[in-house]
Design a protein around this motif. Structure first.
Motif, PDB file in Angstrom:
ATOM      1  N   LYS A   1       8.134  24.718  -6.928  1.00  0.00           N
ATOM      2  CA  LYS A   1       9.487  24.349  -6.517  1.00  0.00           C
ATOM      3  C   LYS A   1      10.530  24.840  -7.513  1.00  0.00           C
ATOM      4  N   ARG A   2      10.192  24.818  -8.807  1.00  0.00           N
ATOM      5  CA  ARG A   2      11.121  25.344  -9.806  1.00  0.00           C
ATOM      6  C   ARG A   2      11.356  26.836  -9.586  1.00  0.00           C
TER       7      ARG A   2
ATOM      8  N   LYS B   1      13.509  27.289  -6.576  1.00  0.00           N
ATOM      9  CA  LYS B   1      14.878  26.859  -6.871  1.00  0.00           C
ATOM     10  C   LYS B   1      15.625  27.936  -7.643  1.00  0.00           C
TER      11      LYS B   1
END
Length: 706
Positions: free
Chosen positions: A558-559, A562
């Motif tokens: 997810k990082r 993002k």
């Protein structure tokens, strides 16, 4: 009763009715004025008549005669008074009849006068209507004659003015050529006023042309060749002609310079006193010299805003250190525009709006002045400060530079929009097309160096590669240690994946060791990688890694997504347009290379290797610890697929060929990952079946009886 008589007499003031010698009273005498008096009272008038009817001797008689009443005097008195009143009434009626007749005669005379006046007015109105009809176009011939007369009069007036100007111009030329003086122009210049100075400027310009035509010795020649002026070749015998005794060119230029300096000085004085009419006159005259370049330059260069800013240009970019750290942290929210740049933008907004009102009133060519002022504001103040802020951000990290660039561009774009809506010299209406074009051009020029070619997307790619390499550094170290020299055909085929890990690790280490990496950025990358310093990164064998470092993590995924989403959004805002599809394709390749190939494929290959080992190990219970890896792998594959199809691929719709390449690359990557997951599941099934068969083979037939 003497007291009563005296009181009554003083009140009504009746006329004297008796003589001192007569025994009987005389007839009462009164006229119209008696009754016209405002103090006339009927009761007092009757009492005075009654008192006048009594003889004086009887009023002062003995008391025994008081009861003897004689009515005759009263009768005679009242009869006489009545007769007198009848006479007065007749006179009054006669006078009334005379006045009525006079009124009737006056009214008749007034009516005749009004009728005569009405007739004269009607005649005047008729004449006016005929004249108006002849001028308004009802009669074509009359209109044509009127227009021709007007045009002829205008032409005669222009010829008269031209003749006067020509006469004055010839006098000025004779004065400057024969006596070397310009007293006539000096007199006009000293008179002050805008019209006189405008005339001076026009005459000086015409004298310059005459000098160039008639006094060629005052003008330099090119290589000794004869000068051609207005198609006339003076030839070699030109020197024999009579020449002016003075250098007319120098004299006229000197006068023009004096006039220009005088006007510039007057303009500056008017500006300090806020005399906009005087500024307007000076600017109008100076426009005839050099299209207003001198006055525009004086107005812009001597503006207090630029003087103050030139003193602050050496001021270092400050800011809160914590804000710069957050700006370089990919997991933190960007703090926004650098404070000094934001303060400058706000000041520019106020100054430009205030100065636009002054420019509108002070210059007849306000749009040209506003253009120069805006160019100076953006090219000097804003551009210099923007470069200083971006240089400071570049010393922090690549991400800090990109975020600062985005924030600065957004703030300046807002400034441009506010100025357009304000209207500037067109306020309260929106800005004119010319001013709008200037603002857009200045905005584009500010950021051209940062978006030329592939400069911007290369910065984004380098930033993402650094962040991804840092985040996956321990993951790559863990799996590079796990791999050993290939001993089988399958391990030889998997060697390429090992080489990819080593290559990514080496690139990351070299990047940390490079001198062009800012200390703050190096510190941030080491923090993301979970390292303390760069020396640990160099000594790979000494880096401590755990099993958790080699396991897939949806949090890290997810990082990564993002960070990429931020880069995509920033790219759309900063570099959107025809290059969007190409930029998105480049970002997709980075995502596939790091998340799919380095992250997912490495983890799935590790699980596949372990599963292959379990197939050959038949003596002990198989180790199925690799099976939990498949669940996060499938989750990450789903996130990757959703991100690509939802965000990246729609942005490439403008370019069909690039979208096809992106779709094909995505499909191949996902199919490859799915095949690896399927292979792992197949290996797991085979291991379980083999182990189950071995266990069943060791069972006795009697063990299966119920």
């Amino acid at each position: 009763m003497p007291g009563t008589t005296s009181t009554s007499s003083s009140t009504s003031q009746p006329p004297t009715l008796y003589s001192g010698r007569s025994v009987f009273g005389q007839a009462p005498t009164f006229d119209l004025e008696t009754f016209s008096n405002r103090e006339f009272v009927v009761k007092d008038f009757v009492e005075s008549l009654s008192d006048s009817a009594v003889p004086p001797n009887r009023k002062s008689g003995p008391a025994n005669q008081a009861n003897a009443f004689d009515p005759k005097p009263f009768i005679r008195t009242f009869e006489n008074a009545l007769n007198r009143m009848v006479d007065i009434s007749s006179d009054l009626e006669h006078r009334e009849n005379e006045l009525s007749a006079a009124v009737r005669r006056a009214e008749a005379q007034h009516g005749r006068a009004m009728q005569s006046t009405k007739t004269e007015l009607d005649e005047a109105m008729a004449k006016f209507e005929r004249l108006d009809s002849s001028l308004s176009g009802n009669d074509q011939n009359s209109v044509s004659r009127t227009v021709k007369i007007g045009q002829r009069l205008e032409e005669l007036d222009r010829q008269r003015i031209r003749a006067q100007d020509t006469r004055f111009l010839i006098q000025c030329w004779l004065e400057v050529s024969e006596r070397g003086e310009l007293f006539m122009l000096e007199d006009i210049r000293r008179q002050g006023g805008g019209e006189g100075k405008v005339r001076c400027a026009n005459i000086a310009r015409q004298l310059m042309k005459i000098s160039q035509r008639l006094d060629q010795q005052s003008w330099p020649q090119v290589d000794g060749a004869p000068v051609h002026v207005n198609g006339v070749n003076e030839g070699p015998n030109a020197s024999k002609k009579k020449r002016p005794r003075h250098n007319t060119r120098e004299l006229i230029e000197k006068f023009s310079e004096t006039l220009e300096k005088d006007l510039l000085k007057s303009f500056d004085e008017f500006y300090r006193r806020e005399n906009f009419d005087g500024m307007h006159d000076c600017a109008k005259v100076l426009y005839d010299f050099n299209s207003g370049a001198s006055v525009i330059g004086a107005f812009v260069n001597q503006h207090q805003f630029f003087i103050d800013r030139s003193q602050l240009i050496t001021e270092e970019v400050g800011g809160d250190p914590e804000s710069w750290e957050r700006l370089a942290d990919p997991d933190a929210q960007a703090p926004g525009v650098e404070p000094s740049l934001q303060a400058l933008i706000e000041e520019v907004k106020i100054v430009v709006q205030e100065e636009s009102a002054i420019i509108k009133r002070a210059f007849p060519y306000a749009e040209q002045v506003m253009t120069k002022f805006l160019q100076r504001v953006f090219q000097q103040s804003i551009q210099q400060r923007l470069e200083m802020v971006l240089e400071k951000a570049n010393t922090i990290s690549s991400l800090a530079f990109l975020r600062s660039l985005q924030a600065a561009r957004s703030a300046i774009s807002t400034l441009i929009d506010d100025l357009k809506m304000h209207g500037l010299i067109e306020s309260p209406e929106p800005a004119s097309p010319q001013i709008t074009m200037v603002l857009d051009q200045q905005f584009d020029d500010l950021f051209v160096p940062y978006f030329a070619g592939s400069t911007y997307i290369e910065r984004e790619k380098r930033n993402l590669e650094e962040l991804y390499s840092s985040l996956l550094f321990k993951f790559t170290i863990f799996h590079s240690r796990r791999r050993k020299a290939p001993t089988t055909l399958m391990k030889s085929l998997a060697k390429s994946g090992s080489e990819m890990l080593a290559s990514a690790r080496d690139v990351y280490v070299e990047r940390l060791d490079s001198s062009d990496l800012a200390p703050a950025q190096k510190k941030m990358l080491l923090r993301i990688a979970g390292l303390k310093d760069a020396e640990n990164a160099k000594a790979q064998t000494e880096i401590e890694v755990s099993t958790e470092d080699g396991v897939l993590s949806t949090t890290n995924t997810k990082r990564m997504l993002k960070w990429l989403a931020e880069a995509v959004g920033r790219g759309l805002e900063l570099n959107g347009g025809n290059e969007t599809a190409r930029d998105v394709s480049a970002l997709l390749q980075i995502l596939i290379s790091n998340m799919a190939e380095i992250y997912l494929e490495t983890a799935l290959d590790a699980a596949s290797d372990l599963a292959a080992l379990q197939e050959t190990a038949t003596k002990s219970e198989p180790d199925l610890s690799y099976v939990p890896t498949l669940k996060p792998a499938i989750t990450i594959m789903h996130l990757l697929s959703t991100f690509i199809h939802t965000i990246l691929l729609p942005l490439a719709n403008s370019n069909i060929s690039i979208r096809k390449d992106m779709t094909r690359s995505t499909t191949q990557t996902l199919e490859n990952l799915e095949n690896k997951v399927n292979n792992n599941l197949q290996h797991t099934i085979d291991v379980i079946l083999n182990w189950t068969s071995r266990l069943l083979a060791n069972q006795k037939k009697t063990d299966f009886r119920p």
